[in-house]
Design a protein around this motif. Structure first.
Motif, mmCIF file in Angstrom:
data_model
loop_
_atom_site.group_PDB
_atom_site.id
_atom_site.type_symbol
_atom_site.label_atom_id
_atom_site.label_comp_id
_atom_site.label_asym_id
_atom_site.label_seq_id
_atom_site.Cartn_x
_atom_site.Cartn_y
_atom_site.Cartn_z
ATOM 1 N N TYR A 51 75.536 16.060 63.537
ATOM 2 C CA TYR A 51 75.913 17.466 63.371
ATOM 3 C C TYR A 51 77.321 17.687 63.898
ATOM 4 C CZ TYR A 51 76.168 22.437 64.453
ATOM 5 O OH TYR A 51 76.568 23.735 64.563
ATOM 6 N N SER A 82 71.741 16.123 63.998
ATOM 7 C CA SER A 82 71.416 16.800 62.749
ATOM 8 C C SER A 82 69.931 17.164 62.744
ATOM 9 C CB SER A 82 71.726 15.884 61.562
ATOM 10 O OG SER A 82 70.885 14.731 61.588
ATOM 11 N N TYR A 219 78.663 24.814 59.533
ATOM 12 C CA TYR A 219 78.067 23.497 59.296
ATOM 13 C C TYR A 219 77.471 23.463 57.904
ATOM 14 C CZ TYR A 219 74.634 19.739 59.416
ATOM 15 O OH TYR A 219 73.887 18.626 59.119
ATOM 16 N N SER A 221 74.935 21.844 55.829
ATOM 17 C CA SER A 221 73.799 20.943 55.731
ATOM 18 C C SER A 221 73.696 20.370 54.330
ATOM 19 C CB SER A 221 72.500 21.682 56.086
ATOM 20 O OG SER A 221 72.325 22.812 55.259
#
Length: 248
Positions: A51, A82, A219, A221
């Motif tokens: 992450y 993550s 972030y 994903s």
């Protein structure tokens, strides 16, 4: 990863060479990640945190003479695990506690990633080890920060009723709330941590509370998912001789 672990971490040299240690900046594909046994998957999680945040939304680990209620801004670190890594760590919590015990007996110190793990998994079981480490390094305020974060996430009522809790997590607290690293505060934290361990240790089949983290800004994903799915090959594996440091 093993070469980096021994040559860099154990020697005390924390300089990262991502050109030499390819695995530190390249994630494993989903296929390879799922093919690892639990010990190797744990090692991977501790070495490569998948992450990440954009620079405009990040703030590194706080360093000062104070004792913080969170290691990072909004309790969100610059680099972290993550979702797939977090799912693995939480699902195998009991087994991972055993891995941490092995690391502790071998290394004789607690690295920043291990401190993060202790907090993430609310490892109240490791409080005696943390207290033992405090005896060796009584001026290391990050160890007291680990204790207060564990007690906060475990919802330990004695701690929640304390003045220290009010200062760190009460309505008047803020993102970077801290208390002074005074002898009085350190002693109070240690005493409450001992009570926390003693209380939880006698509860049969005690399950730690689920800590609800804040949303993760900046972030992608979807980007990580696409990267893991479309990767055509993983970082190269090579055999590394480890004659000095024994990895269990």
């Amino acid at each position: 990863m093993r070469e980096y672990y021994i040559d860099e971490l154990v020697s005390g040299n924390e300089t990262l060479s991502k050109d030499r240690y390819y695995a530190l900046s390249h994630h494993l594909s989903a296929k390879t990640f799922n093919s690892l046994n639990n010990r190797d998957r744990f090692n991977y999680c501790m070495m490569t945190q998948e992450y990440y945040m954009q620079n405009c939304g990040s703030l590194g680990r706080f360093k000062s003479t104070g004792i913080y209620g969170a290691f990072y801004r909004s309790d969100l670190p610059l680099e972290y695990w993550s979702d797939r890594q977090l799912q693995f760590l939480h699902k195998n919590r009991k087994e991972i506690i055993g891995y941490v015990d092995q690391m502790w007996s071998d290394l004789k110190f607690i690295g920043d990633n291990t401190k993060d793990l202790l907090v993430e998994l609310i490892m109240w079981e490791e409080i005696p080890n943390i207290l033992q480490q405090i005896e060796l390094s009584p001026q290391d305020n990050s160890l007291y920060s680990v204790l207060v974060q564990i007690m906060m996430r475990a919802k330990f009522t004695t701690f929640e009723d304390s003045k220290i809790y009010e200062q760190l997590y009460g309505p008047e607290s803020y993102i970077a709330s801290q208390i002074a690293g005074t002898e009085e505060n350190r002693t109070a934290i240690v005493d409450m941590a001992k009570k926390c361990y003693a209380e939880l240790d006698v509860i049969p089949n005690y399950n730690v509370p689920i800590y609800v983290r804040q949303s993760r800004p900046s972030y992608s994903s979807d980007g990580l998912k696409e990267e893991l799915v479309t990767r055509k090959k993983d970082w190269p594996l090579q055999k590394v001789q480890t004659p000095i440091f024994k990895i269990k």
